[in-house]
Design an enzyme around this catalytic site. Structure first.
Site, short mmCIF file in Angstrom:
data_model
loop_
_atom_site.label_atom_id
_atom_site.label_comp_id
_atom_site.label_asym_id
_atom_site.label_seq_id
_atom_site.Cartn_x
_atom_site.Cartn_y
_atom_site.Cartn_z
N CYS B 23 0.83 -1.19 0.00
CA CYS B 23 0.00 0.00 0.00
C CYS B 23 0.87 1.24 0.00
O CYS B 23 2.04 1.20 0.38
CB CYS B 23 -0.86 0.02 1.25
N ASP B 439 47.94 -15.82 -44.16
CA ASP B 439 49.30 -15.39 -43.90
C ASP B 439 50.11 -16.65 -43.61
O ASP B 439 49.57 -17.62 -43.07
CB ASP B 439 49.29 -14.45 -42.69
N ASP B 643 49.02 -7.79 -39.27
CA ASP B 643 48.16 -7.77 -40.45
C ASP B 643 46.95 -6.86 -40.27
O ASP B 643 46.03 -6.91 -41.07
CB ASP B 643 47.63 -9.17 -40.74
#
Lengths: 118, 754
Positions: B23, B439, B643
């Protein structure tokens, strides 16, 4: 019969206007006291939030909806995806953003919201 | 301790969630008790959310106790860790599931008997006063069911409506609402409805609500399974760690481990945080992160990674990354993010779903109008049935779920195989790769080269002197082969000497000075450039290169002194993995800065026919662009450091990692395992995921495209067929379940290592 047909067409027009043409109301400013985005019943409340540009901000979410749809909030443009636990707060830190509108939504886009950055 | 105190002081506001506050008058009581706690400046309760925000310096446990002392329950609203989140999520899902199942039983409790009655031929019409009374009672019962079992649809629909949006809730609410309202009109005002149309559809309303609740419940269960992979990753985190504090070993919660803490891990325990071993030797199972089945041997100065399993020995290590910084935490974060990102293929579905629901509403109105204008008697009943059925059968969820569910499972599946996919776009592009650049060093080969040959050209030098000179120069170089020469010198007990004037010439080698001697160390290009006479040694170097070794020339005062050959062994499964790529129709190209002969020799061994050799580091990305200009969708695989530009330029950049370097920024996909099989796995998983997404999207499109017109009654003029709204409800409920289940099928996918 004419009335029914007209009524149908008006209804279609109303759908088009209400869902597509109507532009939603003003954005709620993030700086307003204790802004918490409540996630419940298929909507983010408030769903349009204004944040300041060029500044780091954080949003507070509170998820009430148990449905798994509501469980994740995604900000696709800034690569944020966070789980929202049920009935607890979740703070999401935003990076500083350049002015513009950024959407955020649940994975299925049923819950939708917009960040207005300016 | 200092740290914990500091934490409290820092925390100027905190939030509690209050349970049991029923409440509005509780608000004052709770605020008052919290304000009375020492250190609290203010406490404000948000009754709607049942949260209270507290300003001031106070420990959350004290605050919780204070709230409990006046008869409410409280818990801290501060963010939980991943493990707690997952647990909470499971509990929440379970709760949601049982509430849906309960609702389903309520709705079907009325729906099924009514349905049986109607199928058995019981009149569903309203003619007599008795019938009106009975149907009125059932109508009220039905309204109660709509409230108890379907309230979420109506509330959701209304909320979205006021927000100018529409979703599944809107369709269900409108569909069931229309059926119910029409039936009630028939009950109350039968005279307003033509006699033939005095039909009630309460059974449809109840059945549809029940079936869709059931569908949602099953979907919750199925969805839980889609996040299995991430749950497994989160589960890898240890809960506690044993650290040395004040020279004593104490068990503490993992969150409290600090940087540079010394951590003890015994056999059979998980590594709690990332670190570097400072004492002991062990073997660690890293398969859960890297997919690498062989345990890794670890001793002093080796890195250990949180979440991996210590097998044999007891070690002490120093924490180097804790909390959100550990590799595992980063992996979890990355996987989570990727799982919720959308590949471009899903965008069309997104655009459609944005318009979907209002369009369906319009179709439903049009359908009703067509029936009213042109349909047979009873037109009104037909119009209501078709409008309702159109609303119910349309399923925006299946469309919306199609992509995210598959991505969720696919990205998770990849993570299990040690493949981290950055986002949905990378996933989609990876499935379309036509050319793959590999690679050489560290990707096809081990990246751990060793010195194999030293050929003395100038007999006035000893082998030891050659190695001294070479390793002294190379100790300054960052070239991957340099370490091999330095290692070789160290293992032979050679001391390095100080050199001066060191200069690296990219793509050629290095020059330096030692004891007033001018030194050159590098490839043939360097020697030619500096005018060093090579003579017969060119052929010797060629021979070495043909054996897949890399020959390097050493010149002292511009006179060739020796050739040192270094070889980088090929990873044992490279050949197999490259064959897998080729079997997928992918053009495999090798890229290396190494000399052509060595490169060709390595390429031949692994079955690659296209080689870009002697490529300067800055030219690597040009090679990517070159293939792209040939209309290839190019994948580039490298170590992610040297890379980076090439990885970034490629359509998909794959970084081949070592388990710890997970967040390689330039890469779209990170392979945590060193093996190239990861690459083939990544492509296989992305292909499978894309196939799955396409199946889902196709299914969802076809379902809606066929279902909606059928529901509108398009088959009625031809075959007299009109869809029953209950069947539409069942179809809709199970269509999204089908999508989720199909996505779950991906969990069973295993990439073949052949």
């Amino acid at each position: 019969m004419l009335i029914v047909n007209l009524l149908g067409i008006v209804l279609i027009g109303l759908i088009v206007w209400w869902f597509w043409l109507y532009k939603p109301a003003r954005a709620v400013d993030l700086n307003e006291k204790n802004l918490i985005i409540v996630v419940n019943n298929g909507v983010y409340q408030p769903s349009k939030i204004k944040v300041e540009a060029g500044k780091k901000n954080s949003l507070k979410f509170f998820r009430k909806d148990g449905s798994p749809c509501a469980a994740t909030v995604i900000f696709p443009d800034i690569e944020i995806s966070e789980e929202l636990p049920v009935n607890s707060n979740k703070t999401i830190d935003l990076p500083s953003l350049s002015p513009g509108e950024y959407s955020f939504h649940c994975p299925m886009k049923m819950y939708k919201g917009t960040l207005v950055v300016d | 301790m200092n740290n914990i105190e500091g934490d409290i002081k820092k925390k100027s506001t905190q939030e509690l969630i209050i349970e049991g506050a029923g409440c509005a008058s509780c608000v004052g009581k709770i605020e008052a008790i919290l304000k009375s706690v020492n250190g609290v400046v203010n406490a404000e309760m948000n009754f709607a959310l049942r949260t209270v925000s507290i300003t001031g310096k106070a420990d959350s446990n004290v605050l919780i106790k204070a709230v409990e002392s006046i008869g409410y329950n409280a818990k801290s609203a501060n963010e939980a860790n991943d493990n707690q989140l997952i647990d909470e999520k499971e509990i929440a899902d379970q709760k949601y599931y049982s509430s849906l199942m309960k609702k389903m039983w309520i709705a079907l409790g009325l729906g099924v008997p009514l349905m049986i009655y109607s199928i058995a031929g019981g009149p569903m019409t309203v003619d007599t006063t008795l019938e009106r009374g009975i149907w009125l009672f059932i109508g009220i019962l039905c309204a109660a069911i709509m409230y108890f079992a379907g309230k979420h649809f109506y509330v959701g629909a209304w909320k979205s409506f006021t927000n100018h949006s529409a979703n599944m809730d809107t369709l269900i609410a409108l569909g069931t609402g229309t059926a119910w309202i029409y039936s009630m009109v028939v009950v109350f005002f039968p005279m307003a409805v033509p006699e033939m149309a005095r039909h009630v559809y309460f059974e449809a309303t109840a059945m549809i609500i029940g079936l869709i609740d059931l569908g949602l419940a099953l979907e919750v269960k199925a969805r839980g399974r889609t996040s299995e992979a991430i749950r497994r990753l989160i589960g890898l985190q240890a809960k506690t760690a044993r650290v040395l504090r004040d020279e004593q070993e104490v068990d503490i919660a993992i969150e409290q481990v600090l940087l540079n803490d010394i951590v003890r891990v015994r056999p059979g325990e998980k590594i709690p945080v990332d670190g570097v071993v400072i004492e002991g030797h062990t073997s660690i199972d890293e398969s859960m992160l890297t997919g690498e089945p062989m345990p890794a041997e670890k001793s002093e100065e080796d890195e250990v990674v949180a979440g991996t399993l210590n097998k044999s020995g007891s070690i002490l290590f120093e924490a180097t990354r804790v909390g959100k910084d550990t590799a595992l935490a980063q992996i979890i974060n990355m996987v989570k993010r990727a799982q919720n990102s959308k590949p471009p293929i899903g965008r069309l579905a997104d655009i459609i779903s944005a318009y979907f629901v209002p369009v369906v509403m319009i179709i439903s109105i049009v359908s009703a109008l067509v029936w009213l204008n042109f349909g047979p008697e009873p037109t009104l009943a037909f119009a209501v049935v078709s409008a309702t059925t159109v609303l119910i059968i349309a399923c925006p969820c299946a469309l919306g779920l199609a992509t995210p569910m598959s991505v969720m499972v696919g990205v998770g599946k990849a993570a299990e195989a040690g493949v981290l996919i950055r986002n949905g776009e990378a996933l989609q592009t990876a499935s379309k790769i036509t050319a793959m650049i590999l690679d050489k060093t560290g990707t096809i080969t081990e990246g751990a080269p060793t010195v194999t040959d030293i050929i003395i050209a100038d007999k006035s030098h000893t082998e030891k002197y050659i190695l001294t000179v070479a390793s002294s120069i190379e100790s300054r170089s960052e070239h991957p082969l340099a370490q091999a020469i330095v290692d070789s010198a160290i293992s032979k007990g050679i001391d390095l000497e100080d050199i001066s004037g060191f200069q690296s010439i990219a793509g050629h080698g290095v020059e330096a000075n030692l004891n007033n001697q001018q030194l050159l160390f590098g490839n043939q290009k360097l020697m030619l450039k500096k005018g060093v006479f090579l003579g017969e040694f060119v052929a010797k170097a060629q021979e070495l290169a043909d054996e897949a070794k890399t020959p390097m020339y050493l010149a002292i005062d511009n006179k060739l002194a020796a050739i040192i050959a270094v070889s980088d062994p090929i990873k044992e499964d490279s050949i197999e993995a490259i064959n897998r790529l080729k079997a997928n129709g992918i053009r495999v190209v090798m890229l290396t800065g190494d000399n052509r002969a060595t490169a060709n020799a390595v390429a031949k061994k692994v079955g690659i026919t296209e080689v870009f050799a002697e490529v300067l580091p800055e030219d690597k990305s040009n090679k990517v662009a070159e293939l792209q200009s040939q209309d290839e969708i190019v994948g580039m695989t490298g170590d992610g450091i040297n890379d980076a530009p090439a990885l970034a330029l490629a359509n998909v950049g794959f970084a081949i990692g070592t388990g710890t370097d997970v967040a390689i920024e330039s890469a779209d996909i990170t392979l945590m395992r060193g093996s190239l099989h990861g690459l083939a796995d990544a492509i296989a998983v992305s292909k499978a995921t894309l196939r799955n997404i396409k199946q889902n999207l196709f299914g969802a499109f076809i379902y809606n495209v066929a279902g909606v017109p059928f529901a509108a009654g398009i088959l009625y003029p031809l075959f007299g067929l009109l869809l029953n709204p209950v069947i539409a409800g069942a179809a809709m409920a199970f269509s999204s379940l089908t999508v989720v289940s199909n996505a779950n099928r991906l969990r069973l996918f295993t990439p073949k290592e052949h």
